[in-house]
Design a protein around this motif. Structure first.
Motif, PDB file in Angstrom:
ATOM      1  N   SER A 131       0.846  -1.107  -0.071  1.00  0.00           N
ATOM      2  CA  SER A 131      -0.110   0.116   0.129  1.00  0.00           C
ATOM      3  C   SER A 131       0.714   1.298   0.033  1.00  0.00           C
ATOM      4  N   LEU A 132       1.701   1.340   0.897  1.00  0.00           N
ATOM      5  CA  LEU A 132       2.624   2.289   0.991  1.00  0.00           C
ATOM      6  C   LEU A 132       3.367   2.984  -0.183  1.00  0.00           C
ATOM      7  N   GLU A 133       4.008   1.529  -0.981  1.00  0.00           N
ATOM      8  CA  GLU A 133       4.714   1.610  -2.116  1.00  0.00           C
ATOM      9  C   GLU A 133       3.984   2.113  -3.319  1.00  0.00           C
ATOM     10  N   SER A 134       2.623   1.806  -3.184  1.00  0.00           N
ATOM     11  CA  SER A 134       1.853   2.383  -4.145  1.00  0.00           C
ATOM     12  C   SER A 134       1.404   3.819  -3.975  1.00  0.00           C
ATOM     13  N   LEU A 135       1.672   4.380  -2.946  1.00  0.00           N
ATOM     14  CA  LEU A 135       1.935   5.972  -2.759  1.00  0.00           C
ATOM     15  C   LEU A 135       3.138   6.451  -3.190  1.00  0.00           C
ATOM     16  N   ALA A 136       4.006   5.817  -2.857  1.00  0.00           N
ATOM     17  CA  ALA A 136       5.232   6.477  -3.515  1.00  0.00           C
ATOM     18  C   ALA A 136       5.573   6.444  -4.895  1.00  0.00           C
ATOM     19  N   ALA A 137       4.881   5.589  -5.576  1.00  0.00           N
ATOM     20  CA  ALA A 137       4.817   5.502  -6.934  1.00  0.00           C
ATOM     21  C   ALA A 137       3.706   6.375  -7.925  1.00  0.00           C
ATOM     22  N   GLN A 138       2.963   7.269  -7.110  1.00  0.00           N
ATOM     23  CA  GLN A 138       2.169   8.021  -7.521  1.00  0.00           C
ATOM     24  C   GLN A 138       2.600   9.180  -8.500  1.00  0.00           C
ATOM     25  N   SER A 139       1.729   9.435  -9.602  1.00  0.00           N
ATOM     26  CA  SER A 139       2.458  10.497 -10.287  1.00  0.00           C
ATOM     27  C   SER A 139       2.365  12.058  -9.720  1.00  0.00           C
ATOM     28  N   ARG A 140       1.419  12.186  -8.784  1.00  0.00           N
ATOM     29  CA  ARG A 140       1.357  13.314  -7.882  1.00  0.00           C
ATOM     30  C   ARG A 140       1.756  12.809  -6.563  1.00  0.00           C
ATOM     31  N   ARG A 141       3.045  12.994  -5.945  1.00  0.00           N
ATOM     32  CA  ARG A 141       3.169  12.323  -4.854  1.00  0.00           C
ATOM     33  C   ARG A 141       2.453  12.997  -3.755  1.00  0.00           C
TER      34      ARG A 141
ATOM     35  N   ASP B 118      11.578   5.169   6.588  1.00  0.00           N
ATOM     36  CA  ASP B 118      13.080   5.529   6.802  1.00  0.00           C
ATOM     37  C   ASP B 118      13.776   5.627   5.514  1.00  0.00           C
ATOM     38  N   ARG B 119      13.052   5.118   4.321  1.00  0.00           N
ATOM     39  CA  ARG B 119      13.639   5.250   3.060  1.00  0.00           C
ATOM     40  C   ARG B 119      13.890   6.539   2.613  1.00  0.00           C
ATOM     41  N   LYS B 120      14.924   6.818   2.031  1.00  0.00           N
ATOM     42  CA  LYS B 120      15.423   8.306   1.580  1.00  0.00           C
ATOM     43  C   LYS B 120      14.438   8.569   0.360  1.00  0.00           C
ATOM     44  N   ASP B 121      14.052   7.598  -0.287  1.00  0.00           N
ATOM     45  CA  ASP B 121      13.188   8.035  -1.565  1.00  0.00           C
ATOM     46  C   ASP B 121      11.756   7.998  -1.311  1.00  0.00           C
ATOM     47  N   ALA B 122      11.353   7.805   0.202  1.00  0.00           N
ATOM     48  CA  ALA B 122       9.896   7.633   0.287  1.00  0.00           C
ATOM     49  C   ALA B 122       9.361   9.158   0.584  1.00  0.00           C
ATOM     50  N   PRO B 123       8.180   9.411   0.323  1.00  0.00           N
ATOM     51  CA  PRO B 123       7.772  10.532   0.618  1.00  0.00           C
ATOM     52  C   PRO B 123       7.472  10.802   2.173  1.00  0.00           C
ATOM     53  N   PRO B 124       7.488  12.111   2.584  1.00  0.00           N
ATOM     54  CA  PRO B 124       7.706  12.198   4.189  1.00  0.00           C
ATOM     55  C   PRO B 124       6.660  11.312   4.822  1.00  0.00           C
TER      56      PRO B 124
ATOM     57  N   GLU C 265      -4.223  -0.941  -2.759  1.00  0.00           N
ATOM     58  CA  GLU C 265      -3.358  -0.596  -3.541  1.00  0.00           C
ATOM     59  C   GLU C 265      -3.662   0.470  -4.660  1.00  0.00           C
ATOM     60  N   LEU C 266      -3.119   1.619  -4.663  1.00  0.00           N
ATOM     61  CA  LEU C 266      -3.803   2.666  -5.688  1.00  0.00           C
ATOM     62  C   LEU C 266      -3.199   2.525  -7.022  1.00  0.00           C
ATOM     63  N   HIS C 267      -4.155   2.923  -7.783  1.00  0.00           N
ATOM     64  CA  HIS C 267      -3.537   3.140  -9.430  1.00  0.00           C
ATOM     65  C   HIS C 267      -2.516   4.275  -9.238  1.00  0.00           C
ATOM     66  N   PRO C 268      -1.315   4.436 -10.063  1.00  0.00           N
ATOM     67  CA  PRO C 268      -0.381   5.033 -10.011  1.00  0.00           C
ATOM     68  C   PRO C 268      -0.967   6.568 -10.390  1.00  0.00           C
ATOM     69  N   ARG C 269      -1.949   6.979 -10.825  1.00  0.00           N
ATOM     70  CA  ARG C 269      -2.619   8.319 -11.065  1.00  0.00           C
ATOM     71  C   ARG C 269      -3.791   8.513 -10.170  1.00  0.00           C
ATOM     72  N   PHE C 270      -3.900   7.692  -9.323  1.00  0.00           N
ATOM     73  CA  PHE C 270      -5.175   8.043  -8.349  1.00  0.00           C
ATOM     74  C   PHE C 270      -5.249   9.616  -7.555  1.00  0.00           C
TER      75      PHE C 270
END
Length: 360
Positions: A21-31, A55-61, A108-113
């Motif tokens: 679920s969280l990775e689908s948020l990180a993959a959003q076209s609008r983060r 804790d990942r550096k590439d994750a949204p806050p 899990e969200l669609h990348p453009r959700f």
């Protein structure tokens, strides 16, 4: 600092799906600008996995909050996350964020959700929320019975997703709903909280949908705002899930009574019961007569059978030819409708005859 989009993820014993679920948020076209995970009365490694993502550096806050002693189910976890944001940014939700997405930790969200939901809600200042079109995840079956059970849920979710955006939204989806912060703040101003905190509240998403409508906000759904959610792999789990949804809906309707926001749901439920009685009674008799004398001696039954083959198949045409074939066979849907009728009747009886137990 004011965030445009905040994500609120309540998670109770979701170690299996929370990272997806969280990775689908990180993959959003609008983060998202901020993700708040509320680990809610969990006894597994949900908190550990959520913190690993944060804790990942590439994750949204991302902030991971832990709520150990919460008697108010999902509603309590959601309010806890909203209150944390409010207190961190001056006391009002509108001072902290512009929009809030509430999503389940098994979704899990669609990348453009987020991009699409943001566009929809911006189109009308009176829109308080945009509900996801939910689809079931495929490929999870292990045997023919499970394939049938999950397949019927996939068809059920798909049919609802393709139809619900065309008419008034009965309930904002708990799997994924995008709210205007101003609308949520108006509920706080009105009753002190967004989600009704009571252990009897089994459907916080439906109750909040009604509260938004009663406050003058509009809600909608959109077929391009897509979320994928887990399905129930066993009949027992499916009935438990649907009894909770249906019983919670009945409880909410009983508490509010007949209003301009509840009459449609009450009528729909009553018609579903009458339809089940009619089909099981008259329909069973017609099937016996057709088997004995043939359809040529039952022209009305022949006409209805033709309708039951064609209409359900056309209704699911967006799901592909396999779904159309299943619906055209009539029997798979008929069996599933028997199960659906069971949980509807049992939910109504339980609403009137039993109490909702507290969550420990």
């Amino acid at each position: 600092m004011r965030y445009d989009t905040m994500i609120l993820v309540p998670a109770r014993n979701e170690e299996v799906g929370v990272l997806t679920s969280l990775e689908s948020l990180a993959a959003q076209s609008r983060r998202p600008d901020l993700i708040v995970v509320v680990v809610n009365n969990s006894t597994d490694r949900t908190r550990e996995f959520a913190q690993e993502f944060a804790d990942r550096k590439d994750a949204p806050p991302t902030v991971v909050l832990n709520l150990d002693n919460n008697p108010h189910k999902k509603a309590g976890a959601l309010n806890y996350g909203l209150n944390w944001v409010r207190e961190a940014f001056g006391g009002r939700l509108t001072g902290a964020v512009g929009h809030v997405l509430v999503m389940d930790a098994d979704t899990e969200l669609h990348p453009r959700f987020l991009e699409r939901a943001r566009n929809v809600i911006s189109s009308d200042p009176q829109l308080g929320g945009v509900s996801a079109a939910c689809f079931g995840r495929t490929g999870l079956w292990r045997n023919p019975w499970q394939r049938y059970l999950l397949g019927m849920q996939i068809i059920e979710y798909g049919s609802a997703a393709s139809a619900r955006y065309r008419r008034d939204v009965h309930t904002m989806s708990g799997a994924g709903s995008f709210y205007r912060a101003e609308a949520l703040q108006s509920l706080i101003d009105w009753r002190g909280e967004v989600f009704w905190e009571d252990h009897r509240n089994l459907v916080e998403d439906y109750e909040t949908t009604l509260a938004l409508k009663e406050s003058g906000w509009k809600v909608t759904a959109n077929e391009t705002v897509i979320a994928y959610t887990d399905l129930m792999p066993t009949l027992r789990e499916l009935i438990q899930q649907r009894e909770r949804w249906s019983r919670g809906t009945v409880d909410t309707l009983r508490a509010r009574g007949w209003t301009k926001y509840t009459w449609h749901s009450i009528t729909t439920m009553a018609m579903a019961l009458l339809g089940a009685v009619y089909v099981l009674g008259w329909g069973s008799r017609q099937l016996v007569l057709a088997a004995r004398y043939g359809l040529s001696h039952a022209p009305l039954m022949l006409a209805l059978a033709s309708f039951w083959v064609i209409y359900p198949a056309l209704r699911v045409r967006k799901l592909g030819w396999k779904a159309m074939l299943v619906e055209a066979l009539i029997l798979p849907e008929l069996v599933f409708n028997v199960v659906r009728t069971y949980w509807l009747v049992s939910s109504i009886l339980k609403s009137y005859m039993t109490r909702v137990s507290a969550w420990k």
